[in-house]
Design a protein around this motif. Structure first.
Motif, PDB file in Angstrom:
ATOM      1  N   VAL A 146      -0.639  -6.236   2.483  1.00 38.36           N
ATOM      2  CA  VAL A 146      -0.648  -5.274   1.375  1.00 38.36           C
ATOM      3  C   VAL A 146      -0.791  -3.852   1.914  1.00 38.36           C
ATOM      4  O   VAL A 146      -0.066  -2.941   1.487  1.00 38.36           O
ATOM      5  CB  VAL A 146      -1.772  -5.617   0.369  1.00 38.36           C
ATOM      6  CG1 VAL A 146      -1.931  -4.516  -0.653  1.00 38.36           C
ATOM      7  CG2 VAL A 146      -1.476  -6.950  -0.316  1.00 38.36           C
ATOM      8  N   ALA A 147      -1.711  -3.652   2.847  1.00 34.83           N
ATOM      9  CA  ALA A 147      -1.908  -2.318   3.418  1.00 34.83           C
ATOM     10  C   ALA A 147      -0.650  -1.844   4.136  1.00 34.83           C
ATOM     11  O   ALA A 147      -0.262  -0.676   4.014  1.00 34.83           O
ATOM     12  CB  ALA A 147      -3.096  -2.325   4.375  1.00 34.83           C
ATOM     13  N   GLY A 148       0.006  -2.740   4.856  1.00 34.38           N
ATOM     14  CA  GLY A 148       1.243  -2.366   5.536  1.00 34.38           C
ATOM     15  C   GLY A 148       2.333  -1.961   4.559  1.00 34.38           C
ATOM     16  O   GLY A 148       3.058  -0.993   4.787  1.00 34.38           O
ATOM     17  N   ALA A 149       2.458  -2.676   3.461  1.00 28.94           N
ATOM     18  CA  ALA A 149       3.468  -2.333   2.455  1.00 28.94           C
ATOM     19  C   ALA A 149       3.163  -0.993   1.796  1.00 28.94           C
ATOM     20  O   ALA A 149       4.070  -0.184   1.569  1.00 28.94           O
ATOM     21  CB  ALA A 149       3.553  -3.434   1.408  1.00 28.94           C
ATOM     22  N   GLY A 184       3.745   1.697   4.387  1.00 30.52           N
ATOM     23  CA  GLY A 184       5.196   1.784   4.579  1.00 30.52           C
ATOM     24  C   GLY A 184       5.899   2.460   3.423  1.00 30.52           C
ATOM     25  O   GLY A 184       6.886   3.175   3.618  1.00 30.52           O
ATOM     26  N   THR A 185       5.401   2.268   2.222  1.00 34.58           N
ATOM     27  CA  THR A 185       5.990   2.931   1.050  1.00 34.58           C
ATOM     28  C   THR A 185       5.842   4.441   1.171  1.00 34.58           C
ATOM     29  O   THR A 185       6.797   5.188   0.899  1.00 34.58           O
ATOM     30  CB  THR A 185       5.322   2.431  -0.238  1.00 34.58           C
ATOM     31  OG1 THR A 185       5.538   1.027  -0.357  1.00 34.58           O
ATOM     32  CG2 THR A 185       5.892   3.134  -1.453  1.00 34.58           C
ATOM     33  N   PHE A 186       4.676   4.902   1.589  1.00 38.71           N
ATOM     34  CA  PHE A 186       4.476   6.343   1.765  1.00 38.71           C
ATOM     35  C   PHE A 186       5.322   6.899   2.900  1.00 38.71           C
ATOM     36  O   PHE A 186       5.692   8.066   2.888  1.00 38.71           O
ATOM     37  CB  PHE A 186       2.998   6.665   1.999  1.00 38.71           C
ATOM     38  CG  PHE A 186       2.162   6.513   0.765  1.00 38.71           C
ATOM     39  CD1 PHE A 186       2.431   7.252  -0.381  1.00 38.71           C
ATOM     40  CD2 PHE A 186       1.109   5.614   0.732  1.00 38.71           C
ATOM     41  CE1 PHE A 186       1.659   7.110  -1.525  1.00 38.71           C
ATOM     42  CE2 PHE A 186       0.331   5.466  -0.400  1.00 38.71           C
ATOM     43  CZ  PHE A 186       0.612   6.214  -1.538  1.00 38.71           C
ATOM     44  N   ALA A 187       5.633   6.054   3.884  1.00 34.72           N
ATOM     45  CA  ALA A 187       6.450   6.487   5.013  1.00 34.72           C
ATOM     46  C   ALA A 187       7.945   6.315   4.730  1.00 34.72           C
ATOM     47  O   ALA A 187       8.769   6.695   5.551  1.00 34.72           O
ATOM     48  CB  ALA A 187       6.064   5.716   6.265  1.00 34.72           C
ATOM     49  N   GLY A 188       8.280   5.710   3.602  1.00 33.45           N
ATOM     50  CA  GLY A 188       9.678   5.513   3.247  1.00 33.45           C
ATOM     51  C   GLY A 188      10.286   4.216   3.746  1.00 33.45           C
ATOM     52  O   GLY A 188      11.484   4.017   3.640  1.00 33.45           O
ATOM     53  N   GLU A 189       9.480   3.335   4.314  1.00 30.74           N
ATOM     54  CA  GLU A 189       9.956   2.050   4.837  1.00 30.74           C
ATOM     55  C   GLU A 189       9.001   0.928   4.438  1.00 30.74           C
ATOM     56  O   GLU A 189       8.264   0.397   5.267  1.00 30.74           O
ATOM     57  CB  GLU A 189      10.049   2.106   6.370  1.00 30.74           C
ATOM     58  CG  GLU A 189      11.121   3.015   6.902  1.00 30.74           C
ATOM     59  CD  GLU A 189      12.511   2.455   6.698  1.00 30.74           C
ATOM     60  OE1 GLU A 189      12.639   1.228   6.525  1.00 30.74           O
ATOM     61  OE2 GLU A 189      13.453   3.254   6.705  1.00 30.74           O
TER      62      GLU A 189
END
Length: 59
Positions: free
Chosen positions: A21-24, A27-32
């Motif tokens: 969950v933390a990775g997603a 990643g959303t904030f980073a655009g990936e």
């Protein structure tokens, strides 16, 4: 009476779920978001395996 250490295994699944969950989210904030999810999955698996190996050594 001597206290004996517990031989019950630890539950590490929470680390796997939180890492994904933390990775997603990161990643959303980073655009990936997909890449973040996969990195979180890999990190969660590594932590889970490490805790499993530590538990195996205790028993």
């Amino acid at each position: 009476m001597a206290d004996t250490p517990s031989t019950q295994p630890r539950s590490a699944g929470v680390f796997l779920a939180l890492a994904m969950v933390a990775g997603a989210v990161i990643g959303t904030f980073a655009g990936e978001p997909s890449l973040g999810f996969l990195i979180g999955l890999g990190t969660g698996i590594a932590v889970t395996l490490a805790l499993w190996l530590i538990d195996r050594r205790r028993t």
